[in-house]
Write a protein that holds these residues in place. Structure first.
Motif, PDB file in Angstrom:
ATOM      1  N   LYS A 253      -5.003 -15.280   3.253  1.00 34.61           N
ATOM      2  CA  LYS A 253      -4.519 -15.114   1.889  1.00 34.61           C
ATOM      3  C   LYS A 253      -2.998 -15.160   1.836  1.00 34.61           C
ATOM      4  O   LYS A 253      -2.404 -15.800   0.960  1.00 34.61           O
ATOM      5  CB  LYS A 253      -5.030 -13.796   1.307  1.00 34.61           C
ATOM      6  CG  LYS A 253      -4.675 -13.615  -0.147  1.00 34.61           C
ATOM      7  CD  LYS A 253      -5.375 -12.414  -0.749  1.00 34.61           C
ATOM      8  CE  LYS A 253      -5.073 -12.299  -2.239  1.00 34.61           C
ATOM      9  NZ  LYS A 253      -5.767 -11.175  -2.880  1.00 34.61           N
ATOM     10  N   VAL A 256      -1.779 -18.733   2.188  1.00 32.50           N
ATOM     11  CA  VAL A 256      -1.880 -19.489   0.934  1.00 32.50           C
ATOM     12  C   VAL A 256      -0.724 -19.115   0.004  1.00 32.50           C
ATOM     13  O   VAL A 256      -0.057 -19.985  -0.565  1.00 32.50           O
ATOM     14  CB  VAL A 256      -3.235 -19.216   0.239  1.00 32.50           C
ATOM     15  CG1 VAL A 256      -3.266 -19.876  -1.150  1.00 32.50           C
ATOM     16  CG2 VAL A 256      -4.390 -19.733   1.079  1.00 32.50           C
ATOM     17  N   SER A 267      -2.399 -22.940  -6.365  1.00 30.44           N
ATOM     18  CA  SER A 267      -3.300 -22.269  -5.423  1.00 30.44           C
ATOM     19  C   SER A 267      -4.303 -23.266  -4.834  1.00 30.44           C
ATOM     20  O   SER A 267      -4.656 -23.183  -3.653  1.00 30.44           O
ATOM     21  CB  SER A 267      -4.032 -21.122  -6.113  1.00 30.44           C
ATOM     22  OG  SER A 267      -4.792 -21.595  -7.206  1.00 30.44           O
ATOM     23  N   LYS A 268      -4.739 -24.219  -5.657  1.00 28.43           N
ATOM     24  CA  LYS A 268      -5.701 -25.227  -5.190  1.00 28.43           C
ATOM     25  C   LYS A 268      -5.102 -26.078  -4.074  1.00 28.43           C
ATOM     26  O   LYS A 268      -5.738 -26.334  -3.045  1.00 28.43           O
ATOM     27  CB  LYS A 268      -6.126 -26.118  -6.362  1.00 28.43           C
ATOM     28  CG  LYS A 268      -7.205 -27.134  -6.028  1.00 28.43           C
ATOM     29  CD  LYS A 268      -7.617 -27.923  -7.266  1.00 28.43           C
ATOM     30  CE  LYS A 268      -8.692 -28.946  -6.906  1.00 28.43           C
ATOM     31  NZ  LYS A 268      -9.106 -29.739  -8.099  1.00 28.43           N
ATOM     32  N   ILE A 271      -4.597 -23.875  -0.892  1.00 29.63           N
ATOM     33  CA  ILE A 271      -5.880 -23.622  -0.209  1.00 29.63           C
ATOM     34  C   ILE A 271      -6.280 -24.839   0.625  1.00 29.63           C
ATOM     35  O   ILE A 271      -6.716 -24.712   1.775  1.00 29.63           O
ATOM     36  CB  ILE A 271      -6.975 -23.271  -1.238  1.00 29.63           C
ATOM     37  CG1 ILE A 271      -6.729 -21.860  -1.794  1.00 29.63           C
ATOM     38  CG2 ILE A 271      -8.365 -23.366  -0.613  1.00 29.63           C
ATOM     39  CD1 ILE A 271      -7.599 -21.501  -2.977  1.00 29.63           C
ATOM     40  N   LYS A 272      -6.114 -26.009   0.048  1.00 32.46           N
ATOM     41  CA  LYS A 272      -6.456 -27.256   0.757  1.00 32.46           C
ATOM     42  C   LYS A 272      -5.590 -27.425   2.007  1.00 32.46           C
ATOM     43  O   LYS A 272      -6.087 -27.786   3.086  1.00 32.46           O
ATOM     44  CB  LYS A 272      -6.269 -28.451  -0.182  1.00 32.46           C
ATOM     45  CG  LYS A 272      -6.650 -29.792   0.431  1.00 32.46           C
ATOM     46  CD  LYS A 272      -6.482 -30.912  -0.586  1.00 32.46           C
ATOM     47  CE  LYS A 272      -6.842 -32.267   0.038  1.00 32.46           C
ATOM     48  NZ  LYS A 272      -6.670 -33.364  -0.940  1.00 32.46           N
ATOM     49  N   ALA A 275      -6.526 -24.827   4.742  1.00 26.13           N
ATOM     50  CA  ALA A 275      -7.778 -25.236   5.387  1.00 26.13           C
ATOM     51  C   ALA A 275      -7.507 -26.335   6.421  1.00 26.13           C
ATOM     52  O   ALA A 275      -8.049 -26.308   7.537  1.00 26.13           O
ATOM     53  CB  ALA A 275      -8.772 -25.727   4.342  1.00 26.13           C
ATOM     54  N   LYS A 282     -12.580 -25.713   3.133  1.00 31.58           N
ATOM     55  CA  LYS A 282     -11.878 -25.226   1.950  1.00 31.58           C
ATOM     56  C   LYS A 282     -12.596 -24.034   1.321  1.00 31.58           C
ATOM     57  O   LYS A 282     -11.956 -23.113   0.812  1.00 31.58           O
ATOM     58  CB  LYS A 282     -11.742 -26.348   0.922  1.00 31.58           C
ATOM     59  CG  LYS A 282     -10.665 -27.362   1.244  1.00 31.58           C
ATOM     60  CD  LYS A 282     -10.405 -28.305   0.086  1.00 31.58           C
ATOM     61  CE  LYS A 282     -11.620 -29.173  -0.197  1.00 31.58           C
ATOM     62  NZ  LYS A 282     -11.351 -30.146  -1.290  1.00 31.58           N
ATOM     63  N   VAL A 285     -11.556 -20.767   2.983  1.00 27.17           N
ATOM     64  CA  VAL A 285     -10.227 -20.322   2.569  1.00 27.17           C
ATOM     65  C   VAL A 285     -10.262 -19.822   1.128  1.00 27.17           C
ATOM     66  O   VAL A 285      -9.653 -18.798   0.785  1.00 27.17           O
ATOM     67  CB  VAL A 285      -9.202 -21.469   2.709  1.00 27.17           C
ATOM     68  CG1 VAL A 285      -7.819 -21.010   2.243  1.00 27.17           C
ATOM     69  CG2 VAL A 285      -9.140 -21.957   4.161  1.00 27.17           C
ATOM     70  N   TYR A 286     -11.017 -20.527   0.271  1.00 25.21           N
ATOM     71  CA  TYR A 286     -11.136 -20.131  -1.142  1.00 25.21           C
ATOM     72  C   TYR A 286     -11.715 -18.721  -1.265  1.00 25.21           C
ATOM     73  O   TYR A 286     -11.197 -17.878  -2.017  1.00 25.21           O
ATOM     74  CB  TYR A 286     -12.044 -21.130  -1.869  1.00 25.21           C
ATOM     75  CG  TYR A 286     -12.251 -20.836  -3.336  1.00 25.21           C
ATOM     76  CD1 TYR A 286     -13.291 -20.005  -3.773  1.00 25.21           C
ATOM     77  CD2 TYR A 286     -11.395 -21.369  -4.288  1.00 25.21           C
ATOM     78  CE1 TYR A 286     -13.473 -19.723  -5.110  1.00 25.21           C
ATOM     79  CE2 TYR A 286     -11.570 -21.088  -5.642  1.00 25.21           C
ATOM     80  CZ  TYR A 286     -12.617 -20.280  -6.042  1.00 25.21           C
ATOM     81  OH  TYR A 286     -12.800 -19.994  -7.376  1.00 25.21           O
ATOM     82  N   TYR A 289      -9.190 -16.120  -0.027  1.00 27.16           N
ATOM     83  CA  TYR A 289      -8.068 -16.001  -0.971  1.00 27.16           C
ATOM     84  C   TYR A 289      -8.452 -15.183  -2.200  1.00 27.16           C
ATOM     85  O   TYR A 289      -7.676 -14.367  -2.685  1.00 27.16           O
ATOM     86  CB  TYR A 289      -7.590 -17.392  -1.397  1.00 27.16           C
ATOM     87  CG  TYR A 289      -6.486 -17.382  -2.414  1.00 27.16           C
ATOM     88  CD1 TYR A 289      -5.188 -17.000  -2.068  1.00 27.16           C
ATOM     89  CD2 TYR A 289      -6.733 -17.751  -3.737  1.00 27.16           C
ATOM     90  CE1 TYR A 289      -4.158 -16.984  -2.997  1.00 27.16           C
ATOM     91  CE2 TYR A 289      -5.705 -17.736  -4.673  1.00 27.16           C
ATOM     92  CZ  TYR A 289      -4.438 -17.356  -4.310  1.00 27.16           C
ATOM     93  OH  TYR A 289      -3.426 -17.314  -5.225  1.00 27.16           O
ATOM     94  N   HIS A 290      -9.668 -15.404  -2.675  1.00 29.91           N
ATOM     95  CA  HIS A 290     -10.124 -14.716  -3.888  1.00 29.91           C
ATOM     96  C   HIS A 290     -10.922 -13.449  -3.597  1.00 29.91           C
ATOM     97  O   HIS A 290     -11.528 -12.867  -4.498  1.00 29.91           O
ATOM     98  CB  HIS A 290     -10.959 -15.664  -4.749  1.00 29.91           C
ATOM     99  CG  HIS A 290     -10.159 -16.780  -5.370  1.00 29.91           C
ATOM    100  ND1 HIS A 290      -9.301 -16.589  -6.429  1.00 29.91           N
ATOM    101  CD2 HIS A 290     -10.067 -18.104  -5.042  1.00 29.91           C
ATOM    102  CE1 HIS A 290      -8.731 -17.742  -6.756  1.00 29.91           C
ATOM    103  NE2 HIS A 290      -9.171 -18.676  -5.929  1.00 29.91           N
TER     104      HIS A 290
END
Length: 292
Positions: A253, A256, A267-268, A271-272, A275, A282, A285-286, A289-290
């Motif tokens: 996190k 990112v 953020s997108k 995250i990519k 990863a 991805k 990681v998503y 992160y969330h």
């Protein structure tokens, strides 16, 4: 403008004395502090029950008046009246210096506006006491006091502090110190130097010196008691470069968030990129992160 000569004749008014009290060991109080507590007309105490223990120990019979964050506005006019009549007041907190994460500053300001002398006595304060035995640099430091309690606000503040080069002094409750260290791990490198001090000047005084992960491991596996002082080593240029280049040192996190800030990514996009750099999917990681 206000110009005060502390020791000229102030016979027309009383004096407000700011008197530090021991942070643990009662024998740390100074001779001068004891004399002031005996000689003044009143002692303004954060908690009269707590201060009474100190007064009983040294056989002091001066009358107390409660003065804490919940009755400040009521008490200040009362104190000003007494001071203007020529009565002197010693203001004390439960431990350490008045006004340092404790009540006091508003009373000081009110006295200055009324040209009532304010005299501060030197004495114990937990932050500096911990700092000089921590092993971290004491040449430059910043006193932070208590961090915000909400996780999101605390992490945001820690992120702002993470580039500071001087040692930082933080006060923390033993009930929150574990979560604070966890939040730090999302902002600071795992090997960042920290020192956790507890029970200062008391029989169970302890300094826990090590990396962030080492100190967190102890906080997670042991019940830490007593008010804590957390010292955070200053950031270095080399460490900042490591933080941006060596992602192994930080959480997914935090990685990112670092790319979002450093490279102005969404953020997108971040995250990519994380990863890709970590060789992860991805979706992994998503979720991290969330906090899913």
């Amino acid at each position: 403008m206000n110009r005060q000569k502390s020791y000229k004749d102030h016979s027309l008014t009383g004096t407000l004395y700011l008197v530090p009290t021991p942070i643990g060991n009662l024998e740390d109080i100074s001779f001068r502090a004891l004399k002031v507590l005996k000689d003044v007309d009143w002692i303004a105490s954060e908690d009269t029950r707590n201060t009474q223990k100190l007064l009983n120990y040294f056989n002091i019979s001066t009358n107390q008046i409660s003065f804490h964050e919940h009755n400040t506005q009521k008490r200040i006019p009362e104190f000003l009246e007494k001071l203007e009549r020529g009565e002197s007041i010693a203001q004390v907190s439960d431990a350490g210096m008045p006004s340092i994460s404790d009540p006091g500053n508003e009373l000081v300001q009110a006295c200055i506006r009324q040209n009532i002398p304010v005299i501060s006595l030197p004495g114990a304060t937990a932050g500096v006491t911990a700092l000089i035995a921590s092993g971290l640099s004491a040449e430059k430091f910043t006193f932070i006091g208590f961090l915000p309690r909400k996780k999101s606000e605390q992490k945001k503040y820690l992120k702002e502090l993470s580039t500071r080069k001087e040692t930082l002094i933080v006060y923390e409750s033993p009930y929150r110190v574990k979560n604070t260290l966890k939040n730090m791990l999302e902002v600071y490198p795992q090997d960042h130097p920290v020192v956790l001090c507890r029970e200062l000047t008391k029989i169970h005084e302890e300094y826990i010196r090590g990396t962030l992960t080492e100190v967190l491991n102890i906080a997670e596996n042991e019940e830490l008691k007593g008010e804590c002082c957390l010292l955070i080593g200053g950031s270095t240029l080399e460490e900042k470069e490591t933080l941006s280049e060596s992602f192994e040192a930080i959480s997914i996190k935090a990685h990112v968030e670092l790319l979002e800030e450093k490279n102005n990514m969404s953020s997108k996009e971040a995250i990519k990129e994380v990863a890709k750099l970590r060789g992860l999917k991805k979706q992994e990681v998503y979720k991290e992160y969330h906090n899913i």
